[in-house]
Structure formats: C-alpha cells, structure tokens
Design a protein around this motif. Structure first.
Motif, mmCIF file in Angstrom:
data_model
loop_
_atom_site.group_PDB
_atom_site.id
_atom_site.type_symbol
_atom_site.label_atom_id
_atom_site.label_comp_id
_atom_site.label_asym_id
_atom_site.label_seq_id
_atom_site.Cartn_x
_atom_site.Cartn_y
_atom_site.Cartn_z
ATOM 1 N N TYR A 51 -4.520 5.993 3.511
ATOM 2 C CA TYR A 51 -4.800 4.736 4.206
ATOM 3 C C TYR A 51 -6.236 4.719 4.740
ATOM 4 C CZ TYR A 51 -4.409 0.906 7.551
ATOM 5 O OH TYR A 51 -4.613 -0.253 8.243
ATOM 6 N N TYR A 52 -6.683 5.856 5.272
ATOM 7 C CA TYR A 52 -8.042 5.945 5.818
ATOM 8 C C TYR A 52 -9.074 5.626 4.734
ATOM 9 C CZ TYR A 52 -12.382 8.070 7.490
ATOM 10 O OH TYR A 52 -13.682 8.290 7.847
ATOM 11 N N TRP A 53 -8.897 6.251 3.560
ATOM 12 C CA TRP A 53 -9.881 6.028 2.502
ATOM 13 C C TRP A 53 -9.698 4.665 1.846
ATOM 14 C CZ3 TRP A 53 -14.144 8.631 2.123
ATOM 15 C CH2 TRP A 53 -14.213 9.893 2.711
ATOM 16 N N PHE A 54 -8.483 4.131 1.884
ATOM 17 C CA PHE A 54 -8.298 2.757 1.408
ATOM 18 C C PHE A 54 -9.106 1.784 2.256
ATOM 19 C CE2 PHE A 54 -6.088 -1.271 2.245
ATOM 20 C CZ PHE A 54 -6.177 -1.856 0.994
ATOM 21 N N LYS A 55 -9.070 1.935 3.568
ATOM 22 C CA LYS A 55 -9.839 1.061 4.447
ATOM 23 C C LYS A 55 -11.336 1.244 4.234
ATOM 24 C CE LYS A 55 -8.156 -1.359 6.910
ATOM 25 N NZ LYS A 55 -7.608 -2.701 6.662
ATOM 26 N N LYS A 56 -11.722 2.474 3.860
ATOM 27 C CA LYS A 56 -13.145 2.706 3.581
ATOM 28 C C LYS A 56 -13.565 1.952 2.318
ATOM 29 C CE LYS A 56 -15.400 6.095 4.911
ATOM 30 N NZ LYS A 56 -16.540 6.311 5.845
ATOM 31 N N TYR A 57 -12.657 1.900 1.331
ATOM 32 C CA TYR A 57 -12.975 1.242 0.067
ATOM 33 C C TYR A 57 -12.569 -0.226 0.065
ATOM 34 C CZ TYR A 57 -13.259 6.072 -1.642
ATOM 35 O OH TYR A 57 -13.577 7.379 -1.821
ATOM 36 N N GLU A 58 -11.981 -0.714 1.124
ATOM 37 C CA GLU A 58 -11.392 -2.052 1.124
ATOM 38 C C GLU A 58 -12.441 -3.126 0.847
ATOM 39 O OE1 GLU A 58 -8.199 -4.577 3.803
ATOM 40 O OE2 GLU A 58 -9.648 -3.294 4.814
ATOM 41 N N LEU B 248 0.833 -1.197 0.000
ATOM 42 C CA LEU B 248 0.000 0.000 0.000
ATOM 43 C C LEU B 248 0.871 1.251 0.000
ATOM 44 C CD1 LEU B 248 -2.987 0.722 0.003
ATOM 45 C CD2 LEU B 248 -2.865 0.963 2.487
ATOM 46 N N PRO C 244 -11.922 -7.076 0.900
ATOM 47 C CA PRO C 244 -10.957 -8.177 1.067
ATOM 48 C C PRO C 244 -11.087 -9.268 0.009
ATOM 49 C CG PRO C 244 -11.906 -7.550 3.179
ATOM 50 C CD PRO C 244 -12.676 -6.812 2.134
ATOM 51 N N ASN D 224 -1.609 8.898 5.706
ATOM 52 C CA ASN D 224 -2.685 8.554 6.648
ATOM 53 C C ASN D 224 -4.048 8.789 6.022
ATOM 54 O OD1 ASN D 224 -0.893 7.784 8.587
ATOM 55 N ND2 ASN D 224 -0.938 9.716 9.702
ATOM 56 N N ASP E 136 -9.694 -7.827 -3.223
ATOM 57 C CA ASP E 136 -8.253 -7.580 -3.104
ATOM 58 C C ASP E 136 -7.463 -8.882 -3.184
ATOM 59 O OD1 ASP E 136 -8.767 -4.922 -2.882
ATOM 60 O OD2 ASP E 136 -8.533 -4.814 -0.717
#
Length: 717
Positions: free
Chosen positions: A243-250, A204, A252, A240, A255
């Motif tokens: 990363y925050y918006w990546f987790k929002k769009y994650e 990431l 699994p 940061n 991916d």
C-alpha cells in the motif's frame, strides 16, 4: 545483468514461467524452468535475457526455495533420502556438466550415471531436475512433505504443538515483511498495471492477492485442482508495504481513466481552476443550451385518465448573468425539433409568451429576447448541417462540448437539477425514487398535470430563478461599488449598461424560423416537386416551367417535420423563400407529421412486400400449370399419326379454323329456354340390332371436315 542461481519470472506469458540460471558461459546462459518433474536445461543469449529484463517482460524474484533448514529440524527419513540423492549429484555434476547442459549429449550422460548407481534414467532425471530447480545445493534434494500429511485422517497429538513453530507472535504480524528492492518495486508496478488499472475495478487488496499468487507462492495440484501455497510471512512483502508503494506510484488521473473512463475523470475528478463567467464579456457573449427529461409523468390535455409520459424541457441560459433566455416544454426531443423551439423562444418577447400561457408579467421580470454571439451545446442536435444557416446568416458561433461532459455546461445543468428537485417535491406523478420496492404505489398513477399546466409551473420556476440571489458569483469591482445584488436580472441589466456584450435582436421572426427549420433535398419531376414521397406544387415552378425544363433536378428545401402541408425553397440571401403546397396526389397526408407519413409509407411498403411474395407464389404456380398443359399437349400430338405433308398442313389452316369455329359455335350458343329436368329412366336391355349408317350431313362444310378426317386416318368417305 544476469546472475548465477538467480530466479526470474516471465510476466507476459499466460503460464507465468519461472526460470533459474544454472550456468553462465558468456555469451550464453543456461536455465531450467521451475515447473515439471523433469525440467531439462535450456540456453539463451545473455543479451536477449537482459533485453527482456529491460522491457519488463522478465522480472527477478525471490528464490521460492531459499529456506534455511538445519538437520536437527529434519526427520531421519528426510535426511536419508536427501543424502542418497546428493551422493549421485555430488559425484557426477561437475564431471558431466558440459554433457548435461547440451541437449545432444544429455541422454548418453544420464544413461552412464544411471548405470553407475544402479538407477533408472527417469530417477536420475528427477534427481537432477530437483537439484537445478531448487537452488543447486544439498538441501534442494529434500523430499516434499509440505503437501502431504494424511488428509482426512486423524493424528495422534501430544501436548506439543504440531507443525513449524511460529517465528513471531501474531500481534507482530504487521511488522513482518522483506526489504523492498528495485526488483520488488517492479513486481508492484506490474500487478498494479495488469490488475488494478482495468475496467473490472478490482480492489487494491485483491491486487495484493494477485501479487502473492504470481510472485510469492508455490503452485501445486491436489485432486486435479491447481492450488497455491503462499510462502512464509518472513519472505513476502506485507500489504502495508504494498500500500505504501502504491501511494508512492499513485496517479489518480491514470487510475480513474483506466478503471472507469477519461470522461469520468474529466466530469467528476478534474481540477476546477477556472470560472466560465470570466470567459464572457457581458450578456449575450455565451448562451448554454441543454435538454432534460423532466422527472414527472403528465396526463393528456383531452382526457386526464390518459398518461402521456414525461415531458422534455429545453433551456437556454446566459453564462454571464445566469438568466434563462429561452425555454421549451413539450414532447419533442431531445431532438432538433425541440432545440429549434427553444431557440425560437430565445428571440421571442417573453411578455407575450407568458401571456399565451396565462401568466401576466412585465418586461422587467424577463427581458431576454436576443441572439447571442456563441451558443454552447452538446454533440447531437447542434452538430449537424442544420445549424449552418445560423452560423452563416446570423454570425452565431456554435461550440459543441465533448460527449458525456455535462460539466462543460455546468450552469444550465445545475439549474435543471434545481428545477427537477422542486418538481419532485411539489407535484403529483413525480418520480420519487429510481426503483420501486415491492408493494410501493406506482407514482405514475398519481399523474394529474397536463402539458399546459406543467409549462406554467416551469415558467414560474424560471421567473423565480431570474430573481434569486446567486451565491458565490464572482462580482466585479464595478458591481460591488454600485451595490449590486447578484440576481440574474440585476447582473443582466448591469452588464447591458456597463459591458459591451454581444446581444442581437430579430426584427422578423419568420426569417429566423426559416433558418432554424431542417434542410432537405427535393427533386423536380413531371408529377411535381417530390420530397419524402410527397408531391408539392409551386407557382414559381409553373411560371418558369420547371417540370419540363428542370426535370430530375435536385433542389434545396426546408421543412417543418411537425406538419408537412408546406415546404419552402429558400433563396440564397437566407431571408426570402418560395412556398410549395401539397398537391392533390398527396392530399391524403394533409395535416400529418413527418413521422406519421414515414410510418404510413413504411406500412405501405411492408404490405406491398407481403403481397409481392404472394404474387411470386402465384406466378410460380401459374407457370407450373402452363408447363403441365403444354407438356400434355405435346405428348398427345406425338401420339397421333399423320400422313399429311408440311405444305398441306399450312395450306389447310383457314379451312381448319372455319370448321373449328363452327364446332365451337355449337358449344357456345345461348339457349334461353329452361329445359325441364328429365328423370333418369330405367335401362331395359333389348336384343342388339344392326346399326344403320348415319345419315349424311347436308352441310357441305361438315362433309368436307369428315372427308379430311378420313384422309388423315387412311379411310374413304
């Protein structure tokens, strides 16, 4: 919508073009590309640009040149050069806008402006290019000093820090960033899709670097090397924030599927919300079949100094009770031959099976000798036509799992893992680690067990497993009420007594084996029933005159590839068969396996092919020699003059033949008396005498020959 002076970036093109909208005249928008010293305006339909934005091909980005400068922070030289160029633009841009935007009129306008300000056309183009590219304002014309500064030279430094002062302290770097707008979110989604969700499996953090390179940096060239200058920290999103918006769009599942594979997700990361035991209705509902290569090296049963490699272990296990119901330990497989042996063992009485291996048990220790309703296997051995007879004649269903989905046969897979772990700890020659380091002893040299001894060990482990308490087994209410201890044997016996199950018994193992053997096609010929290059005979074929009546007809047969002395013609009922025996013409293969026979046949074909090449070479050379002889004979014939007519040549054939025969007899006659070797005499020359004419032969035939020859050369006898 398309906005005036907005910067956009194409993300689907390799060159990552950035453009700036410099004029909007509905329905047309004019733009310039933000690279090149002389980038001229281009035009496009506004609807086309909006469609590209909607499709995610064109993304709005922050203005790379939107930096606030104050004159007090600029050097006099910078102000002077900016004001000179601004004087040109401010007095001509609005006046010549329409001409400068249109390609056909642009060159004439540049010429007029250059003449008015005593500049070259190229200089004027560069001034306007900078104006258009960098924001359509006065400071857009500031000269580039960010990439200059005497590289490699020392600078005279004072006590004052050179360079631009820091806006924030280093300790506050994590608090910097920009507002995350919808356009910035699109940029995040783009780099995650393009770089993170790929088989290369970049991190990431590396994806964040690609984000900065594509959308938040200047590209420049230094010493013919393309480099990137990342913008000031106050104008880029922080890691940061990314990363925050990546987790929002994650996602699994997406991916892992894209970075690794869908099989990887299904195998290791999918939710486990069901239990395979709940899918059964007692013992015999479902059996799982699988094979593994044991983690041990064995030695030969005839000579313990010979290492024969790793054995194959096939196992069959009942899903409901977790009890092993079939076992094969050998060197066949993973293949249908190994699976066939495991299925055969599945219906075999285990008391007699263990007795053959030298282990005495009673039936209560291993009571399994039945057919199930369903067999769960993986793709391969159980996906071919061979299992058709099991399905049709014994009403067994075959369920094949997806490729690389060992988790769908988790029960048998887990038990194989337990067995292999025990073997590695207890036996010599076991694989201790995947890769040996330099100086480590080769564990293969420690191999001591032969196949029979290893089979005994596996049987003991299976017997131990059948009596082992199963942790976390989903006990039914009836099991709990009866005080059942959850061991495979107890669950098996309880299931037979209390559940209906689907167990079947086999009364004639030969019939079952007939349906296990692989199938093939044989052909009836005059030399016998031909299969795999071998010839077989059958009493039924002789009695019914197959070789004469059914010549070249194809018939279905079954065979055991481990010994090809016999093949079998099954009847349509699936329970009876005719035996075909190897004929004398193929007797050299008696006792051989199919693999050996195919090897010999392939070797024979290779030898034939090699010899055929030699034969072709011999034929070519022979033909060449013949042609040379014929060519020479024709040449000599043409050199011989003849006065004989065609009729005379044909008429004298018999005479010529008789004369030639007589001459040949002189050369071909046998002389059985050894003649002494006569020493070579010394030649003495004498005065020449007149040669007497040769005496006439008394043979009438010889006289005729001489006369014939004289006529041919125009001479009289």
């Amino acid at each position: 919508m398309i906005f005036y002076n907005q910067v956009y970036q194409y993300v689907s093109k390799e060159d990552k073009n950035r453009i700036r909208i410099i004029e909007i005249d509905d329905p047309i928008a004019y733009y310039v590309e933000l690279h090149g010293d002389t980038s001229m305006p281009k035009k496009s339909d506004i609807k086309t640009l909006e469609a590209e934005i909607e499709a995610g091909v064109l993304l709005a980005i922050l203005d790379p040149y939107m930096v606030g400068y104050e004159d007090k922070d600029l050097t006099p030289k910078q102000i002077e050069k900016r004001d000179e160029d601004w004087h040109v633009v401010s007095n001509t841009w609005e006046k010549h806008k329409l001409q400068l935007l249109e390609k056909k009129l642009r060159e004439q306008s540049f010429g007029t402006i250059a003449e008015a300000f005593n500049l070259s056309n190229l200089k004027v183009k560069r001034i306007f290019t900078r104006f258009w590219q960098r924001g359509l304002n006065k400071n857009a014309l500031l000269p580039d000093y960010i990439y200059s500064g005497g590289k490699g030279k020392e600078r005279d430094l004072s006590n004052v820090k050179v360079g631009r002062p820091r806006t924030y302290a280093l300790s506050d770097d994590t608090k910097q960033g920009i507002n995350i707008t919808d356009e910035v979110k699109k940029q995040f989604k783009h780099v995650i899709k393009k770089y993170y969700r790929k088989k290369e499996q970049i991190t990431l953090a590396e994806t964040y670097d690609y984000l900065l390179r594509e959308f938040y940096s200047h590209q420049y060239t230094e010493n013919s090397v393309v480099k990137y200058k990342v913008w000031d920290a106050s104008r880029i999103p922080t890691y940061n924030q990314f990363y925050y918006w990546f987790k929002k769009y994650e996602n699994p599942q997406l991916d892992i599927s894209l970075r690794k594979s869908t099989k990887e997700f299904d195998l290791k990361h999918r939710p486990i919300l069901s239990n395979s035991t709940l899918e059964t209705d007692g013992p015999g509902t479902r059996f799982q079949v699988d094979a593994t290569i044991a983690d041990i090296y064995l030695v030969s049963s005839f000579d313990r100094s010979l290492i024969i490699g790793r054995p194959i272990v096939y196992g069959v296990i009942d899903v409901y009770s977790r009890m092993f119901t079939g076992l094969y330990v050998g060197l066949e497989g993973p293949s249908w031959a190994g699976a066939m042996m495991a299925l055969d063992n599945m219906v075999t009485d285990k008391v007699s099976f263990c007795g053959e291996c030298g282990i005495e048990i009673d039936e209560s220790q291993w009571p399994a000798k039945h057919l199930p309703e369903i067999i769960i296997a993986d793709r391969g051995e159980f996906e071919g036509y061979t299992v058709g007879s099991l399905i049709n004649n014994f009403n067994i269903k075959i369920e094949n799992t997806s490729a690389y989905r060992g988790d769908l046969k988790g029960i048998i897979e887990r038990q194989f893992g337990t067995i292999n772990g025990k073997i590695k700890r207890k036996t010599p020659g076991a694989i201790q680690k995947e890769y040996r380091e330099r100086g480590d002893r080769d564990y293969r040299l420690d191999a001591s067990l032969n196949l029979g001894e290893f089979t005994k060990i596996v049987i003991h482990l299976v017997l131990q497993h059948n009596q082992k308490i199963i942790e976390k087994y989903p006990l039914e209410k009836g099991m709990i009420a009866s005080g059942l201890v959850a061991t495979p044997i107890n669950i098996w016996e309880w299931g037979i007594a209390n559940k209906k199950g689907r167990l079947q018994t086999i009364t004639d193992k030969n019939i079952f084996r007939l349906n296990l053997l692989p199938k093939g096609k044989a052909r009836i010929t005059r030399a016998g029933i031909k299969f795999k290059g071998l010839f077989y005979g059958s009493e039924k074929a002789i009695n019914e005159q197959w070789y004469a009546k059914l010549k070249n007809k194809s018939i279905d047969i079954v065979y055991d590839p481990r010994v090809m002395d016999q093949i079998y013609i099954p009847h349509t009922d699936g329970r009876s068969f005719d035996v075909c025996y190897l004929l004398d013409t193929s007797a050299q293969y008696k006792g051989d396996t199919l693999e050996e026979i195919e090897f010999y046949q392939q070797l024979l074909q290779e030898v034939k092919a090699e010899e055929l090449n030699k034969q072709r070479e011999n034929i070519i050379n022979t033909d060449a020699a013949i042609e040379e002889i014929v060519k020479k004979a024709i040449k000599e014939k043409k050199a011989v003059p003849t006065n004989t007519t065609k009729v005379e040549k044909i008429r004298d054939i018999k005479v010529n033949r008789a004369v030639e025969k007589q001459l040949n007899r002189e050369d071909e006659k046998f002389d059985l008396v050894d003649k002494p070797e006569i020493p070579v005499a010394k030649v003495v020359e004498f005065p020449m005498k007149t040669e007497e004419p040769p005496k006439k032969s008394g043979s009438r035939l010889m006289n005729k020959l001489k006369k014939k020859r004289a006529e041919e050369f125009g001479k009289d006898e």
